[in-house]
Design an enzyme around this catalytic site. Structure first.
Site, PDB file in Angstrom:
ATOM      1  N   GLY A  18       1.019  -0.999  -0.068  1.00 39.25           N
ATOM      2  CA  GLY A  18       0.261   0.092  -0.036  1.00 39.25           C
ATOM      3  C   GLY A  18       0.739   1.033   0.114  1.00 39.25           C
ATOM      4  CG  LEU A  19       0.320   5.995  -1.052  1.00 38.76           C
ATOM      5  CD1 LEU A  19       1.086   5.504  -2.419  1.00 38.76           C
ATOM      6  CD2 LEU A  19      -0.933   6.563  -1.623  1.00 38.76           C
ATOM      7  CG  HIS A  20       4.875   1.765   2.979  1.00 38.87           C
ATOM      8  ND1 HIS A  20       6.143   1.768   3.222  1.00 38.87           N
ATOM      9  CD2 HIS A  20       4.658   0.856   1.757  1.00 38.87           C
ATOM     10  CE1 HIS A  20       6.837   1.163   2.166  1.00 38.87           C
ATOM     11  NE2 HIS A  20       5.983   0.524   1.395  1.00 38.87           N
ATOM     12  CB  THR A  21       6.713   6.013   5.106  1.00 34.62           C
ATOM     13  OG1 THR A  21       5.961   5.885   6.313  1.00 34.62           O
ATOM     14  CG2 THR A  21       7.457   7.206   5.283  1.00 34.62           C
ATOM     15  CD  GLU A  63       7.048  -0.827  -1.634  1.00 30.27           C
ATOM     16  OE1 GLU A  63       5.901  -1.063  -1.107  1.00 30.27           O
ATOM     17  OE2 GLU A  63       7.665   0.147  -1.058  1.00 30.27           O
TER      18      GLU A  63
END
Lengths: 90, 343
Positions: free
Chosen positions: A13-16, A88
């Site tokens: 997902g749209l993590h850091t 990723e």
């Protein structure tokens, strides 16, 4: 103004890290760049806190809204990041 | 390679060749001369000290006579155990090899004829009240510092909330002005323009200014001012450990500035890694406040709280919660319900 639909494809997902990639890429363009979630939360894609606030999991659909002199290139660049899953695992 | 590393990596380490015996008086050993300050200009060129036990016994091969000699109970009682002529011969064997200085520990005295012998050969005879182990320890630390590698850096060095912050950047970018601004806000100037960084215990860097300049600062268009005279004693300090290097840069839109702060960047000075921050500046930007924030954030990290890490972790938890409960609504507001009063 350009509007596209982008999907969070990477597993995590749209993590850091992806969020940082978006704002750094977005900062290279003169256009205003926004990301909007389906609950109409629209944030500035040049703001790291903003992008993190989306907390977008894998599969989430976001609206990419770009407006400015280099809107086509900017939209392409940001869309490509989503498309490639930020480098990723998908 | 980032520019900051370039600027600092090219620094040529300096090292003292020798120190004068009189420099030893700066060491916290309460040293006094036993022979009228003879030999105080002798040079010590080695940071190690030597105990001349075997040399006194007559074994003078391999005698490291260029080192500072420390005589404790063993040496003194050995000399006392000898007859006068043997005692003089044993002691002459040492002083005629031009040792720079002899330090007697435990407040020991030497016989007048031995003192005269030291004077004859221009050897400084010093006495300390401390016992031998402690003396050797203090001397090692002192000489280690005297002979430590050091570099001279162009920058401003300020103690901000107890954190040693070094500002570097091109000439005229405003390092001195930032230092003054910080002083005005209650922080303490260590050195401006000429900062001398010395490696200590191969682990940390200690910074100070030059003895000539002390706390004088040049302000462009005005000339030099003395911060200590102008702002008082609270505005300065003599030494500080270096903890953060802040590199001031002209704003460059194509430069990749840190946005999160998860990865700590560092610069190497004298082989020691120091935290570093690259700070773009442009008109209207308040670098002083940012410098305070950098120092406070460094303290928070030192005390175990990393805001970037906490936020990244929280975000990952939120993403996995949304994966597990895709249908649940997610509240964006920090306050779910503005209850009660309307304040």
């Amino acid at each position: 103004m350009v509007e596209r639909t982008v999907v969070v494809r990477n597993r995590a997902g749209l993590h850091t890290r992806p969020a940082a990639m978006i704002v750094k890429r977005a900062a290279q363009f003169a256009s205003d760049i926004y990301l909007e979630s389906d609950d109409h939360m629209r944030i500035n894609a040049k703001s790291i806190i903003g992008v993190m606030t989306l907390a977008a999991a894998q599969g989430t659909t976001l609206k990419l809204i770009v407006s400015g002199p280099d809107e086509e290139q900017a939209a392409d660049a940001i869309a490509e990041l989503f498309e490639t899953g930020f480098g990723e695992p998908l | 390679m980032p520019p900051s590393s370039l600027m600092l990596a090219d620094l040529e380490p300096l090292r003292k060749e020798a120190i004068a015996v009189r420099t030893l008086l700066e060491a916290p050993l309460k040293l006094v001369s036993l022979n009228e300050q003879v030999g105080w200009d002798n040079l010590i060129s080695d940071e190690n000290v030597h105990r001349p036990q075997l040399a006194l016994a007559g074994f003078l091969e391999l005698f490291t006579s260029h080192r500072l000699q420390v005589m404790g109970n063993t040496e003194v009682y050995y000399l006392r155990s000898l007859g006068t002529s043997d005692r003089v011969r044993a002691f002459r064997g040492i002083v005629e090899r031009k040792v720079p200085a002899i330090i007697l520990t435990n407040g020991h005295q030497l016989d007048p004829e031995l003192c005269a012998l030291a004077t004859e050969y221009n050897v400084a005879l010093l006495q300390t009240p401390f016992e031998t182990t402690r003396t050797v320890h203090i001397l090692s630390e002192f000489l280690g510092d005297q002979f430590a590698p050091h570099v001279v850096v162009h920058g401003s060095f300020v103690d901000v909330y107890g954190v040693g912050v070094l500002f570097i950047g091109r000439s005229g970018i405003g390092k001195s002005e930032i230092a003054l601004d910080l002083v005005e806000r209650g922080h303490r100037l260590v050195a401006d323009d000429v900062v001398i960084l010395t490696r200590k215990r191969d682990a940390i860097l200690m910074g100070t200014g030059s003895s000539l300049i002390e706390h004088v600062v040049e302000v462009r268009g005005l000339g030099v001012i003395d911060v200590r005279q102008m702002f008082g004693i609270r505005a300065i300090r003599y030494q500080k450990r270096l903890e953060i290097v802040v590199e001031l840069q002209d704003w460059n839109p194509s430069e990749d500035y840190e946005r999160i702060g998860l990865d700590d960047s560092t610069v190497e000075i004298l082989g020691i890694a120091i935290s570093s921050v690259k700070l773009p500046i442009f008109p209207g930007k308040n670098i002083t406040v940012i410098a305070e924030v950098i120092a406070l954030n460094y303290l928070l990290k030192t005390y175990g709280y990393n805001a970037a890490r906490e936020l990244a972790d929280k975000l990952e938890r939120e993403i996995s919660r949304r994966v597990q409960q895709p249908s649940a609504t997610h509240d964006q507001r920090m306050v779910t319900y503005f209850q009660g009063d309307d304040e």
